[in-house]
Motif scaffolding. Structure first.
Motif, short mmCIF file in Angstrom:
data_model
loop_
_atom_site.label_atom_id
_atom_site.label_comp_id
_atom_site.label_asym_id
_atom_site.label_seq_id
_atom_site.Cartn_x
_atom_site.Cartn_y
_atom_site.Cartn_z
N LEU A 15 14.86 -35.00 -9.34
CA LEU A 15 13.41 -34.91 -9.49
C LEU A 15 12.65 -35.85 -8.55
CD1 LEU A 15 13.20 -34.71 -13.39
CD2 LEU A 15 12.91 -32.81 -11.78
N THR A 16 13.29 -36.96 -8.14
CA THR A 16 12.55 -38.02 -7.43
C THR A 16 13.08 -38.34 -6.04
OG1 THR A 16 13.91 -39.79 -8.40
CG2 THR A 16 11.96 -39.09 -9.64
N GLY A 68 2.69 -30.14 -16.69
CA GLY A 68 2.93 -31.33 -15.86
C GLY A 68 1.65 -31.80 -15.18
N GLU A 105 12.05 -29.16 -13.42
CA GLU A 105 11.54 -29.14 -12.04
C GLU A 105 10.15 -28.53 -11.99
OE1 GLU A 105 15.31 -29.00 -9.02
OE2 GLU A 105 14.82 -27.13 -10.06
N TYR A 108 7.73 -31.16 -13.14
CA TYR A 108 7.52 -32.14 -12.08
C TYR A 108 6.71 -31.58 -10.92
CZ TYR A 108 9.63 -36.63 -13.08
OH TYR A 108 9.86 -37.89 -13.57
N ARG A 112 3.52 -33.57 -9.73
CA ARG A 112 3.40 -34.06 -8.36
C ARG A 112 2.15 -33.51 -7.67
NH1 ARG A 112 9.61 -34.05 -6.14
NH2 ARG A 112 8.56 -34.65 -4.20
#
Length: 355
Positions: A15-16, A68, A105, A108, A112
């Motif tokens: 994820l990062t 998210g 995902e 996220y 993001r």
């Protein structure tokens, strides 16, 4: 892919792994026991929110990408409400086995997108298992010069009361989604009772007709932090005397300001900004639109007070509305209706602990 196949650290890495730092204050992000931040000449602002499935969101009608995005925005909004600039964020999730790696995902991806919009670095967090559904805990860190920070406690007699955007749309969007959810489940129950397999197959692709109500859904599912209003106030040379974001309803938030500032207020129903779709939906559901605007919540607009001398400057700022003024505490909290009747403004906003 099952999350267990990757494991906690494999999931975090996935994820990062391609996060890029956008702020000089982010010395070190994901990858160690702590993130390292540096604010040598400014105050640090820290806010945190916990969102629980079944209390704060319903995955029947919000997808994980929008969830998210909204989860990040509600925290970013708190930093703007202090007249600060959001810089970093940590994200913690508790996940049940029904969620896949691809689900996380998607979450996220939305997260993001929100962070990219306001230049926020994701610098850490935690993941764990859950037996009761999805739990989200986000902490947002911001910065501000000491002299720029705006608290809820600075409102003074004769200050003007202002709010950005419009109110009640997010609440009416929620009412619309809840209504359609109820219709769907009642139809499923009826089809099951009759043993109608054809109807059940058709209901598997059920999609309500939301035409003409898109704005209400957007306001509920895609919350937006009003950093643009903060920028406009700074450009105009206006520093609010008190400020809060409208998460639990205008009436509750205004009373928070009044209580912490030791003042009263007088606001005018005719000046409360309400979108046309909100008014139409309230009429359709036989609800009082002013009540929805006062108590609905989740608008994430900025409610703030400014000195009366800034009146002309405020009038020149787009999407900011003057709705009343601050009074001496002895005059109470008054709502003046369109026919000039006066009522006590009651804090009836949403309280999760009453659920």
């Amino acid at each position: 892919m099952e999350i267990a196949k990757l494991g906690e650290f494999g999931l975090i890495d996935r994820l990062t792994r391609d996060l890029e730092k956008k702020n000089e204050s982010t010395r070190y992000g994901v990858g160690d026991d702590c993130a390292v931040l540096s604010y040598p000449d400014k105050e640090m602002l820290v806010t945190t929110d916990m969102l629980m499935e079944g209390v704060h969101f319903d995955l029947t009608y919000i997808d994980l990408k929008h969830l998210g995005y909204k989860s990040a925005m509600v925290n970013i909004s708190d930093v703007f409400a202090m007249n600060g600039t959001p810089r970093q964020m940590t994200v913690s999730l508790a996940l049940s086995k029904r969620f896949t790696v691809e689900d996380v995902e998607l979450f996220y991806e939305g997260l993001r997108l929100a962070c990219q919009k306001w230049g926020v670095d994701i610098v850490g967090g935690d993941t764990t298992s859950s037996f009761t559904g999805l739990a989200i805990s986000i902490t947002c860190i911001g910065e501000a010069r000491k002299e720029d920070i705006v608290y809820r406690s600075g409102a003074r007699d004769t200050d003007l009361v202002c709010v950005s955007g419009d109110l009640g749309a997010a609440y009416m969007g929620l009412q619309l989604l809840e209504r359609e959810k109820s219709v769907y489940y009642s139809q499923v129950e009826e089809a099951r009772r009759k043993g109608d397999k054809k109807a059940l197959a058709e209901l598997a692709h059920f999609q309500p007709d939301f035409s003409g109500k898109e704005y209400l859904l957007q306001r509920q599912l895609q919350a937006e932090a009003r950093g643009d209003i903060i920028a406009k106030l700074r450009e105009a040379g206006i520093r609010p005397t008190a400020m809060i974001d409208v998460s639990d309803g205008l009436s509750s938030e205004l009373r928070h300001i009044c209580k912490q500032s030791g003042v009263g207020c007088r606001i005018f129903e005719k000046n409360i900004p309400i979108d046309y779709q909100t008014a139409v939906m309230a009429e359709e559901m036989n609800m009082n639109v002013t009540t929805c605007a006062l108590n609905g919540g989740e608008d994430y607009e900025l409610l703030f007070t400014v000195p009366i001398g800034d009146h002309e400057k405020i009038e020149l700022i787009d999407d900011v509305h003057l709705i009343g003024h601050i009074t001496d505490q002895k005059y109470g909290h008054v709502l003046v209706t369109r026919d000039n009747q006066e009522f006590e403004l009651k804090a009836q906003g949403w309280n999760p602990l009453n659920e």
